[in-house]
Design an enzyme around this catalytic site. Structure first.
Site, mmCIF file in Angstrom:
data_model
loop_
_atom_site.group_PDB
_atom_site.id
_atom_site.type_symbol
_atom_site.label_atom_id
_atom_site.label_comp_id
_atom_site.label_asym_id
_atom_site.label_seq_id
_atom_site.Cartn_x
_atom_site.Cartn_y
_atom_site.Cartn_z
ATOM 1 N N HIS A 278 31.669 -9.911 -38.123
ATOM 2 C CA HIS A 278 30.925 -10.144 -36.875
ATOM 3 C C HIS A 278 30.393 -8.812 -36.340
ATOM 4 C CE1 HIS A 278 30.343 -11.254 -32.673
ATOM 5 N NE2 HIS A 278 30.923 -12.430 -32.788
ATOM 6 N N ASP B 220 21.829 -17.479 -29.902
ATOM 7 C CA ASP B 220 23.106 -17.743 -30.576
ATOM 8 C C ASP B 220 22.789 -18.745 -31.687
ATOM 9 O OD1 ASP B 220 25.722 -18.013 -31.304
ATOM 10 O OD2 ASP B 220 26.482 -18.567 -29.316
ATOM 11 N N GLU C 216 25.808 -11.318 -38.094
ATOM 12 C CA GLU C 216 27.120 -11.570 -38.685
ATOM 13 C C GLU C 216 26.981 -12.150 -40.089
ATOM 14 O OE1 GLU C 216 29.296 -13.883 -35.740
ATOM 15 O OE2 GLU C 216 27.935 -13.119 -34.216
ATOM 16 N N ARG D 173 36.076 -5.379 -28.356
ATOM 17 C CA ARG D 173 34.697 -5.861 -28.154
ATOM 18 C C ARG D 173 33.735 -4.825 -28.752
ATOM 19 N NH1 ARG D 173 33.006 -10.555 -27.508
ATOM 20 N NH2 ARG D 173 34.147 -11.035 -25.588
ATOM 21 N N ARG E 270 41.497 -11.280 -36.370
ATOM 22 C CA ARG E 270 41.062 -10.131 -35.562
ATOM 23 C C ARG E 270 42.124 -9.645 -34.579
ATOM 24 N NH1 ARG E 270 36.478 -12.173 -31.186
ATOM 25 N NH2 ARG E 270 37.521 -14.073 -30.511
HETATM 26 C C1 BG6 Z 1 29.444 -15.248 -31.775
HETATM 27 C C2 BG6 Z 1 29.227 -16.672 -31.354
HETATM 28 O O1 BG6 Z 1 29.685 -15.221 -33.145
HETATM 29 O O2 BG6 Z 1 30.578 -14.709 -31.107
HETATM 30 C C3 BG6 Z 1 29.066 -16.728 -29.845
HETATM 31 O O3 BG6 Z 1 28.094 -17.181 -32.027
HETATM 32 C C4 BG6 Z 1 30.267 -16.077 -29.161
HETATM 33 O O4 BG6 Z 1 28.945 -18.091 -29.434
HETATM 34 C C5 BG6 Z 1 30.417 -14.659 -29.707
HETATM 35 O O5 BG6 Z 1 30.083 -16.055 -27.773
HETATM 36 C C6 BG6 Z 1 31.568 -13.844 -29.097
HETATM 37 O O6 BG6 Z 1 32.782 -14.488 -29.243
HETATM 38 P P1 BG6 Z 1 34.111 -13.858 -28.649
HETATM 39 O O7 BG6 Z 1 35.203 -14.832 -28.985
HETATM 40 O O8 BG6 Z 1 34.305 -12.529 -29.353
HETATM 41 O O9 BG6 Z 1 33.883 -13.674 -27.186
#
Ligand code: BG6
Length: 278
Positions: A154, A197, A254, A59, A84
């Site tokens: 991202h 978002d 992103e 994360r 990923r």
């Molecule tokens: C973003 C999306 O790119 O990623 C969101 O637009 C999403 O909707 C976020 O919640 C995180 O995603 P994840 O799968 O890493 O929890």
């Protein structure tokens, strides 16, 4: 200096230090999870609650969403694809000069990827670590059939505080609001006082992220969509690997090819998505 490190649980990463910057890249996901210019605060945000465990996406940093961005029509498949959480191969490094290091990693089809996605492919990531950070993600279709990809670098940018953050460069751009699924038009800078978002389309120029302490310039190539995301309070509480106040300290911008901007690659065709931050 380039050091290959391994945690006791088997999680491996590459650490890079040169005169301009330092960075850390996990082999799982070719996931850049740390980048800091000499004498400055880190540019990328990394959750204090993030796991460094095989099979779980980190994360923070720059997760690679590929071969699809967001949900798949088949809801049993992982959000943001499998790149990923896959183990990439470290191809090599090049210490170009005292201030520039280039790392190359790659991922190709195998029995595991065929279970999720039925195509032969080569995915290569080149990361240039200097006073500027640049990432080039090249997809090559090695299959006999055409395939469609959507994708994103991202990036989680660290900010002084989300309420002091503004994004410039998307004024008058159309976007899909992923909270309402309505098409909207951006007016002015993006600022934050609730969950955001959005998938911006038709993006061509530079994007500028500013907070109380600094300005970051984002340039994308081979991409015309940009996703802007901050989960705000409620969603943060429901997210994996995030502390409850995490939303205050990052924003995701992103570099993407998402929704209408997905790409079809014919056999042997390649496409490169580039994002650079300075
Ligand atoms: C973003 C999306 O790119 O990623 C969101 O637009 C999403 O909707 C976020 O919640 C995180 O995603 P994840 O799968 O890493 O929890």
């Amino acid at each position: 200096m380039i050091v290959h490190k391994k945690l006791t649980n088997g999680f491996e990463y590459i650490e890079v230090k040169n005169e301009a910057a330092e960075a850390k890249v996990a082999l799982q996901g070719a996931h850049l999870f740390h980048y800091e210019r000499a004498g400055e605060e880190p540019i990328l945000w990394l959750s204090e609650a993030s796991d460094f465990e095989l099979g779980k996406a980190i994360r923070g940093g720059v997760p690679i969403c590929w071969p699809w961005f967001g949900f798949n029509e088949d809801k049993s498949l992982p959000q943001h694809g499998f790149a990923r959480t896959s183990l990439w191969e470290f191809v090599g490094s090049d210490e170009v000069d005292v201030k520039t290091t280039v790392l190359t990693l790659r991922l190709t089809h195998d029995e595991k990827t065929f279970q999720i996605w039925h195509y032969k492919f080569l995915l290569e990531l080149k990361i240039t670590i200097s006073d500027k950070l640049s990432m080039e993600l090249k997809t090559t279709n090695l299959d006999d059939s055409a395939f469609k990809i959507s994708q994103a670098l991202h990036t989680y940018f660290s900010v002084s505080h989300i309420s002091e953050t503004a994004i410039k460069g998307l004024d008058k751009k159309p976007y899909l609001d992923a909270l309402t699924w309505k098409k909207e038009l951006q007016e002015g800078d993006i600022t934050f006082n609730q969950e955001v978002d959005r998938v911006y389309q038709e993006v061509d120029g530079e994007i500028v992220l500013g907070d109380k302490n600094r300005t970051i310039h984002i340039k994308n190539d081979g991409s015309s969509s940009v996703v802007v995301w901050n989960p705000w309070i409620e969603k943060t509480l429901r997210m994996s690997a995030m502390k409850e106040d995490a939303y205050k300290y990052f924003v995701c911008i992103e570099s993407a090819n998402a929704f209408d901007n997905a790409r079809i690659l014919e056999p042997q065709e390649s496409h490169t998505l580039v994002a650079s931050f300075s």
